[in-house]
Design a protein around this motif. Structure first.
Motif, PDB file in Angstrom:
ATOM      1  N   ALA A 197       0.843  -1.201   0.000  1.00  0.00           N
ATOM      2  CA  ALA A 197       0.000   0.000   0.000  1.00  0.00           C
ATOM      3  C   ALA A 197       0.871   1.240   0.000  1.00  0.00           C
ATOM      4  O   ALA A 197       1.076   1.873   1.013  1.00  0.00           O
ATOM      5  N   GLY A 198       1.416   1.548  -1.124  1.00  0.00           N
ATOM      6  CA  GLY A 198       2.289   2.708  -1.198  1.00  0.00           C
ATOM      7  C   GLY A 198       1.607   3.869  -1.869  1.00  0.00           C
ATOM      8  O   GLY A 198       0.521   3.752  -2.413  1.00  0.00           O
TER       9      GLY A 198
ATOM     10  N   ARG B 177       2.394   7.397  -4.456  1.00  0.00           N
ATOM     11  CA  ARG B 177       2.785   7.476  -5.865  1.00  0.00           C
ATOM     12  C   ARG B 177       4.260   7.146  -6.060  1.00  0.00           C
ATOM     13  O   ARG B 177       4.661   6.728  -7.130  1.00  0.00           O
ATOM     14  N   PHE B 178       5.077   7.357  -5.001  1.00  0.00           N
ATOM     15  CA  PHE B 178       6.497   7.078  -5.184  1.00  0.00           C
ATOM     16  C   PHE B 178       6.759   5.572  -5.251  1.00  0.00           C
ATOM     17  O   PHE B 178       7.583   5.116  -6.033  1.00  0.00           O
TER      18      PHE B 178
ATOM     19  N   ALA C   3       4.531   3.496  -6.288  1.00  0.00           N
ATOM     20  CA  ALA C   3       3.979   3.111  -7.601  1.00  0.00           C
ATOM     21  C   ALA C   3       4.996   3.401  -8.692  1.00  0.00           C
ATOM     22  O   ALA C   3       5.183   2.609  -9.620  1.00  0.00           O
ATOM     23  N   PHE C   4       5.677   4.532  -8.541  1.00  0.00           N
ATOM     24  CA  PHE C   4       6.696   4.888  -9.539  1.00  0.00           C
ATOM     25  C   PHE C   4       7.872   3.909  -9.483  1.00  0.00           C
ATOM     26  O   PHE C   4       8.384   3.472 -10.519  1.00  0.00           O
TER      27      PHE C   4
END
Lengths: 460, 296
Positions: free
Chosen positions: B110-111, B113-114, B116-117
């Motif tokens: 559960a991260g 946007r970083f 996800a990036f």
């Protein structure tokens, strides 16, 4: 004549490189390195990265897709069309669980089975006024008039027209997207206006509807109607007295790039979580309609379904089974139409609440960014310049994404990046042309390293 | 006297306890789940009696779409009930009474946007997925065809739900089982608009039978059946070694399909069809419908 040691020096570098490549190939790593280079150059990958970095999940709408998938169709005995009584049951379940909004992504232009049509009509007719706002997909078809443009579309009648008329919390929307020349869906269409002698009308898109009813700060449906009225007047009757500008949405970008964050996978596949009302909620949930059906084919009771799945979430009821023929190419692969809508809906508030920016403004910012990158990198070596540009791109995406729509930020940064690449190419060509007169074809070769100056000694 | 002396301490304890309630509630809201319940299959009128989730010592109702957290246990009491879960650790799993309680472990990534990036950057090093085959032949409504169980008379067990699939023809279809003798009465009939159907073979069925699939324009395909109440005994190692009932059903079906002559194919398909929403079973049925048999 070159000395042997000179030859060894010249051959050592390629020999070492060949050995390293051979060693990596032996362990199967060469393919990965080749794949890395190919992946890095993929334009759509850059677009996806920019979507993530530019804050596309800002004020995002949590979405749940009730998917009429292949398993559901198998349970139903593979009918050629989704039974409408099933659709009515699923929508009724979503309404009972107090979804923030519901979108039926189903074509109702043609009659289906009498029992199914009757069930859906009964559901619409009895839809309570205090139930969650409901959007129905209006099918668009070619205009059957002489002289009409090929791309012109007209509303197709629906079996639900009479039942929907006069219902304040049920809206017709157009579920259409822009398809680029390479047949890939990248951009949405925020609304579609149909002009007619009596003035015409504008239908919103599901993402505009969702941004109004399911965002963290919900808007009344009258805001959508005000936007539609202003848009109709601006397009169908531009010469008339200026209509008051619609206060919402702030950035009604008709052609914004969809931030594709939601891929086609199971519920446990790398979900993204967002903060909503002080809670950590998944941005996207997907549930097979089959899971919501009993073995007899009826819909389960609302108490059998967890609140978290549907409550305060925007619910899309759509189909991904093969017979629906509703699959499209996107930057993240082949997606069912309902999933494209889910991506557009989830990220709509970030686009619609951004600072509006026209083409001139976007061009000026891109030029300024380009100029800054060129100034900073003009005296740097290629590797250092690449790193600086990569950092500049990341920082610009994040900074611009906070001010403007993420799609606009992505467009600006990509334009600036493209200009840098273009200018670098031009610079190289200019250097070759300049040196051609003096060196001839050798201008195509790398300049030779300057030889170390000979030592001189003072003669006493 | 003692109570009076302890009053400040008790009050302080009560205050801390009361103050911590919203904090605990917030913790719950901020916890990242390990996965979700994606299906509940139960004949019980009250699902709470058939299964529940044990969370921090308390029973929580099993609900479709409900979140599962690290440390939870899925408890299934009713023998015919199963709870289908999808978690980061178990992927897709059917939990039944035989495999209850099932512990839940892990947490969904559960991260922001970083992360996800970062995951997207990781994609760069991932090999491209293997190419898959796709049939580029346009679909037509061809002749009504039936592949499953065509070669030899099929032995079927009275009282089972037979699964049959066909290709081509025009909907609606009618599937009928009747006695093979001339003018035999229909034992079971069902209508279908798709290209597969389940038809229940009555317990009273006996002797030679006929299964006929007819389409809207009168085309018909048939399979010869023979009612046989004693199917071959499936080796115990199949049921004992199967991690889930659905797995066991597919393994049983595969074992039956391996029998020579191939007179238990229809029975095998019926067993696989009973496995429900299970990928391996669906894949097997798809192959059988196309007339393919799994190779050893």
């Amino acid at each position: 004549m070159k000395r042997p040691s000179r030859w060894i020096g010249l051959l050592a570098k390629p020999a070492i490189l060949a050995s390293v490549i051979g060693f990596l190939s032996f362990f199967g790593l060469a393919d990965q390195i080749a794949g890395f280079s190919a992946n890095l150059g993929e334009k759509d990958r850059i677009v996806r990265w920019s979507a993530v970095l530019s804050g596309a999940t800002r004020d995002a709408v949590p979405v749940t897709l009730i998917d009429i998938d292949a398993a559901t169709m198998a349970l139903l005995g593979h009918p050629q069309r989704v039974p409408r009584d099933l659709v009515a049951g699923l929508a009724s379940l979503a309404a009972a669980k107090r979804a923030s909004g519901i979108f039926l992504d189903m074509d109702t232009s043609q009659p289906g089975s009498p029992a199914g049509d009757q069930a859906l009509l009964a559901f619409i007719s009895a839809y309570p006024g205090d139930a969650p706002p409901l959007a129905l997909a209006r099918r668009l078809g070619p205009v059957e008039q002489a002289g009409s443009r090929d791309e012109a579309l007209a509303e197709q009648p629906s079996i639900l027209d009479a039942a929907v008329r006069g219902r304040a919390n049920i809206l017709w929307v157009t579920s259409i997207s822009r398809i680029d020349e390479d047949r890939v869906v990248r951009r949405w269409e925020l609304s579609r206006t149909f002009c007619a002698p009596d003035g015409g009308r504008t239908l919103p898109s599901p993402q505009l509807f969702a941004a109004a009813v399911a965002s963290a700060d919900p808007r009344p449906l009258s805001d959508i109607q005000a936007f539609a009225a202003a848009r109709t007047q601006a397009i169908c009757d531009p010469g008339a007295a200026t209509a008051p500008a619609s206060p919402w949405p702030r950035n009604p970008d008709q052609r914004a790039a969809i931030a594709f964050l939601i891929a086609d996978g199971p519920d446990h596949a790398d979900p993204q979580f967002i903060r909503r009302d002080g809670r950590n909620v998944p941005l996207f949930r997907r549930v097979s309609a089959r899971a919501l059906m009993t073995s007899a084919g009826t819909i389960v009771a609302p108490r059998a379904v967890a609140d978290d799945l549907l409550r305060d979430r925007f619910v899309i009821i759509g189909a991904s089974h093969a017979e629906s023929l509703d699959g499209h190419l996107t930057p993240i692969g082949f997606l069912p139409g309902a999933l494209i809508v889910a991506n557009a809906v989830a990220t709509a508030p970030a686009v619609l609440s951004g600072q509006p920016l026209g083409p001139l403004g976007a061009t000026l910012i891109a030029l300024a960014l380009f100029g800054a990158m060129m100034v900073v990198t003009s005296r740097l070596r290629a590797v250092a310049a690449s790193v600086v540009i990569a950092v500049a791109v990341l920082v610009s995406l994040m900074a611009l994404g906070r001010i403007f729509a993420p799609s606009t930020a992505g467009d600006i940064v990509l334009a600036a990046f493209g200009m840098v690449a273009f200018l670098s190419t031009l610079e190289g060509l200019y250097t070759i042309c300049k040196e051609w007169r003096a060196r001839g074809w050798r201008a195509l070769l790398k300049p030779e390293k300057p030889q170390a100056s000979q030592r001189t000694e003072d003669i006493a | 006297m003692l109570l009076a002396r302890m009053r400040p301490a008790l009050l302080a304890f009560a205050f801390v306890a009361a103050a911590s309630l919203p904090v605990r509630a917030e913790d719950e809201a901020m916890r990242t789940p390990a996965g979700y319940i994606v299906g509940v299959e139960t004949p019980a009128a009250d699902p709470d009696e058939a299964a529940h989730i044990l969370r921090e010592g308390q029973e929580v109702s099993v609900q479709i779409g409900g979140a599962l957290f690290d440390g939870d246990q899925v408890v299934v009491r009713e023998p015919r009930t199963s709870v289908v879960i999808e978690t980061v650790n178990d992927r897709h799993l059917r939990v039944d009474a035989a495999h209850s309680p099932h512990p839940i472990k892990g947490e969904l990534p559960a991260g922001g946007r970083f992360s996800a990036f970062a995951a997207m950057v990781g994609e760069l090093f991932r090999a491209r997925p293997e190419a898959r085959t796709v049939n580029l032949i346009g679909r037509t409504d061809g002749t009504l065809r039936l592949q499953l169980g065509r070669t030899v008379t099929q032995r079927v067990v009275p009282g089972t739900r037979l699964w049959i699939a066909w290709d081509g023809g025009m909907k609606p279809y009618t599937v009928e089982i009747r006695g093979r003798a001339e003018g035999g009465t229909a034992l079971a009939t069902t209508r279908a608009s798709g290209r597969s159907a389940v038809v229940a073979l009555p317990r009273k069925a006996s002797g030679p039978l006929l299964l006929a699939v007819s389409d809207a324009v009168g085309a018909q395909v048939r399979i010869d059946l023979l009612a046989d109440p004693t199917p071959p005994a499936v080796p115990e190692w199949i049921s004992e070694g199967a991690p889930t009932p659905a797995f066991g059903q597919v393994a049983t079906a595969l074992w039956l399909l391996d029998r020579k002559p191939a007179e238990w194919d229809l029975h095998a398909a019926a067993i696989a069809a009973e496995a429900g929403n299970y990928g391996a079973a669906e894949e097997l049925l798809l192959r059988l419908a196309e007339g393919k048999r799994p190779a050893r």
